[in-house]
Design a protein around this motif. Structure first.
Motif, PDB file in Angstrom:
ATOM      1  N   LYS A  35     161.785  58.427  32.725  1.00 34.23           N
ATOM      2  CA  LYS A  35     162.302  59.796  32.844  1.00 34.23           C
ATOM      3  C   LYS A  35     161.589  60.716  31.861  1.00 34.23           C
ATOM      4  CE  LYS A  35     167.008  58.874  34.379  1.00 34.23           C
ATOM      5  NZ  LYS A  35     168.435  59.001  34.052  1.00 34.23           N
ATOM      6  N   CYS A  48     170.417  67.170  38.317  1.00 37.18           N
ATOM      7  CA  CYS A  48     170.414  65.710  38.436  1.00 37.18           C
ATOM      8  C   CYS A  48     171.809  65.253  38.853  1.00 37.18           C
ATOM      9  CB  CYS A  48     170.073  65.043  37.113  1.00 37.18           C
ATOM     10  SG  CYS A  48     168.365  65.195  36.591  1.00 37.18           S
ATOM     11  N   GLY A  50     173.933  61.261  39.976  1.00 34.03           N
ATOM     12  CA  GLY A  50     173.731  59.827  40.112  1.00 34.03           C
ATOM     13  C   GLY A  50     175.006  59.037  39.941  1.00 34.03           C
ATOM     14  N   THR A  55     169.763  57.515  39.613  1.00 28.84           N
ATOM     15  CA  THR A  55     169.808  58.962  39.379  1.00 28.84           C
ATOM     16  C   THR A  55     168.792  59.637  40.276  1.00 28.84           C
ATOM     17  OG1 THR A  55     170.285  58.533  37.042  1.00 28.84           O
ATOM     18  CG2 THR A  55     169.625  60.761  37.608  1.00 28.84           C
ATOM     19  N   SER A  56     169.134  60.817  40.760  1.00 30.25           N
ATOM     20  CA  SER A  56     168.224  61.645  41.541  1.00 30.25           C
ATOM     21  C   SER A  56     168.120  63.001  40.861  1.00 30.25           C
ATOM     22  CB  SER A  56     168.743  61.818  42.969  1.00 30.25           C
ATOM     23  OG  SER A  56     167.873  62.652  43.696  1.00 30.25           O
ATOM     24  N   CYS A  57     166.898  63.424  40.517  1.00 32.23           N
ATOM     25  CA  CYS A  57     166.678  64.712  39.860  1.00 32.23           C
ATOM     26  C   CYS A  57     165.745  65.565  40.708  1.00 32.23           C
ATOM     27  CB  CYS A  57     166.076  64.528  38.476  1.00 32.23           C
ATOM     28  SG  CYS A  57     167.183  63.709  37.314  1.00 32.23           S
ATOM     29  N   THR A  58     165.985  66.871  40.679  1.00 36.00           N
ATOM     30  CA  THR A  58     165.190  67.813  41.455  1.00 36.00           C
ATOM     31  C   THR A  58     164.698  68.938  40.561  1.00 36.00           C
ATOM     32  OG1 THR A  58     166.544  67.353  43.399  1.00 36.00           O
ATOM     33  CG2 THR A  58     165.197  69.331  43.481  1.00 36.00           C
ATOM     34  N   SER A  67     161.464  66.015  44.078  1.00 37.67           N
ATOM     35  CA  SER A  67     162.660  65.206  43.927  1.00 37.67           C
ATOM     36  C   SER A  67     162.237  63.809  43.484  1.00 37.67           C
ATOM     37  CB  SER A  67     163.413  65.137  45.256  1.00 37.67           C
ATOM     38  OG  SER A  67     164.553  64.319  45.129  1.00 37.67           O
ATOM     39  N   GLN A  69     163.743  59.909  42.345  1.00 36.32           N
ATOM     40  CA  GLN A  69     164.857  58.972  42.305  1.00 36.32           C
ATOM     41  C   GLN A  69     164.523  57.873  41.299  1.00 36.32           C
ATOM     42  OE1 GLN A  69     163.543  60.060  45.426  1.00 36.32           O
ATOM     43  NE2 GLN A  69     165.137  61.613  45.261  1.00 36.32           N
ATOM     44  N   TYR A  70     165.474  57.637  40.404  1.00 33.44           N
ATOM     45  CA  TYR A  70     165.311  56.643  39.340  1.00 33.44           C
ATOM     46  C   TYR A  70     166.269  55.481  39.538  1.00 33.44           C
ATOM     47  CZ  TYR A  70     163.310  60.610  36.727  1.00 33.44           C
ATOM     48  OH  TYR A  70     162.564  61.685  36.314  1.00 33.44           O
ATOM     49  N   PHE A  78     159.620  59.239  44.983  1.00 35.88           N
ATOM     50  CA  PHE A  78     159.614  60.674  44.755  1.00 35.88           C
ATOM     51  C   PHE A  78     159.061  61.362  45.987  1.00 35.88           C
ATOM     52  CE2 PHE A  78     155.898  58.659  42.935  1.00 35.88           C
ATOM     53  CZ  PHE A  78     154.840  59.384  43.446  1.00 35.88           C
TER      54      PHE A  78
END
Length: 84
Positions: A35, A48, A50, A55-58, A67, A69-70, A78
């Protein structure tokens, strides 16, 4: 008057160069990045969410975004849209 225009154009160029949401930076994303590495590349995410270790962050908005995705702290996948 021309000095004002020159100053305004210079500011616009500097701001445009600071945009981290670009196809160039998108091409540097790799699965397995942390991250912290992604945020160093793209800056702070817009949002974010999750649950249970995922977790998904944009970054960006509806028209131009990345976008990521972790799983834990690592990039799993991504996607991006509208990048220049």
């Amino acid at each position: 008057m021309s000095l004002r225009i020159l100053a305004l154009l210079s500011c616009c160029l500097v701001l445009a160069a600071c945009n981290k949401l670009s196809s160039e930076n998108y091409s540097k994303l790799k699965t397995g990045m942390t991250k912290a590495e992604v945020e160093q590349l793209l800056g702070n995410p817009t949002e974010c969410s999750g649950a249970v270790g995922f977790t998904s962050c944009t970054w960006g908005d509806e028209k131009t975004f990345v976008s990521v995705q972790y799983g834990g702290d690592k990039v799993l996948m991504f996607s991006g849209k509208g990048l220049k």
